[in-house]
Design an enzyme around this catalytic site. Sequence first.
Site, PDB file in Angstrom:
ATOM      1  N   ILE A   1       0.820  -1.216   0.000  1.00 51.88           N
ATOM      2  CA  ILE A   1       0.000   0.000   0.000  1.00 51.88           C
ATOM      3  C   ILE A   1       0.854   1.267   0.000  1.00 51.88           C
ATOM      4  O   ILE A   1       0.340   2.367   0.177  1.00 51.88           O
ATOM      5  CB  ILE A   1      -0.981   0.028   1.185  1.00 51.88           C
ATOM      6  CG1 ILE A   1      -0.234   0.036   2.525  1.00 51.88           C
ATOM      7  CG2 ILE A   1      -1.979  -1.102   1.097  1.00 51.88           C
ATOM      8  CD1 ILE A   1      -1.118   0.314   3.720  1.00 51.88           C
TER       9      ILE A   1
ATOM     10  N   LEU B   1       3.708   3.987   1.358  1.00 50.20           N
ATOM     11  CA  LEU B   1       3.925   4.559   2.689  1.00 50.20           C
ATOM     12  C   LEU B   1       2.670   5.292   3.154  1.00 50.20           C
ATOM     13  O   LEU B   1       2.599   6.515   3.184  1.00 50.20           O
ATOM     14  CB  LEU B   1       5.137   5.492   2.687  1.00 50.20           C
ATOM     15  CG  LEU B   1       6.478   4.786   2.590  1.00 50.20           C
ATOM     16  CD1 LEU B   1       7.620   5.784   2.641  1.00 50.20           C
ATOM     17  CD2 LEU B   1       6.640   3.743   3.676  1.00 50.20           C
ATOM     18  N   HIS B   2       1.659   4.500   3.485  1.00 53.83           N
ATOM     19  CA  HIS B   2       0.408   5.022   4.021  1.00 53.83           C
ATOM     20  C   HIS B   2       0.116   4.285   5.314  1.00 53.83           C
ATOM     21  O   HIS B   2       0.477   3.124   5.469  1.00 53.83           O
ATOM     22  CB  HIS B   2      -0.733   4.829   3.022  1.00 53.83           C
ATOM     23  CG  HIS B   2      -0.534   5.620   1.774  1.00 53.83           C
ATOM     24  ND1 HIS B   2      -0.703   6.978   1.724  1.00 53.83           N
ATOM     25  CD2 HIS B   2      -0.126   5.250   0.544  1.00 53.83           C
ATOM     26  CE1 HIS B   2      -0.430   7.415   0.513  1.00 53.83           C
ATOM     27  NE2 HIS B   2      -0.064   6.382  -0.228  1.00 53.83           N
ATOM     28  N   ALA B   3      -0.520   4.962   6.235  1.00 50.66           N
ATOM     29  CA  ALA B   3      -0.957   4.407   7.509  1.00 50.66           C
ATOM     30  C   ALA B   3       0.155   3.648   8.235  1.00 50.66           C
ATOM     31  O   ALA B   3       1.153   4.240   8.615  1.00 50.66           O
ATOM     32  CB  ALA B   3      -2.200   3.555   7.304  1.00 50.66           C
TER      33      ALA B   3
ATOM     34  N   PRO C   1       2.569   1.317   7.375  1.00 51.69           N
ATOM     35  CA  PRO C   1       3.942   1.325   6.872  1.00 51.69           C
ATOM     36  C   PRO C   1       4.634   2.680   7.078  1.00 51.69           C
ATOM     37  O   PRO C   1       5.820   2.739   7.407  1.00 51.69           O
ATOM     38  CB  PRO C   1       3.793   1.007   5.383  1.00 51.69           C
ATOM     39  CG  PRO C   1       2.494   0.304   5.272  1.00 51.69           C
ATOM     40  CD  PRO C   1       1.620   0.913   6.332  1.00 51.69           C
TER      41      PRO C   1
END
Length: 97
Positions: free
Chosen positions: A12, A14-16, A18
Amino acid sequence: MPTYKAVVAAPIGLHARPAAVFVRAVTDTGLPVTITKPGTCGVDARSLLQVMTADFHHGCEVELGIEDSVLSGALSEAKAEKALRALGELLESQGAE
């Protein structure tokens, strides 16, 4: 300026979670690391908001860097490069998810 190039492996990007794992690792180094993708200005890798809004997607090549002005007797270029390599390897591993 010490730099390290890496490819974002998290499915996904670099979101949430990670991004949070990466930012926490950067913060733990105590270094003012920047993260940049080609054609853009770098963002402060210690800022979760900046990292999440910069759209570092899966497969995106990024460059991590530390300004030379930060390097001193206490922080050698070799230590800075080692820290950047560890952060880059985190981005390239599935552990950044």
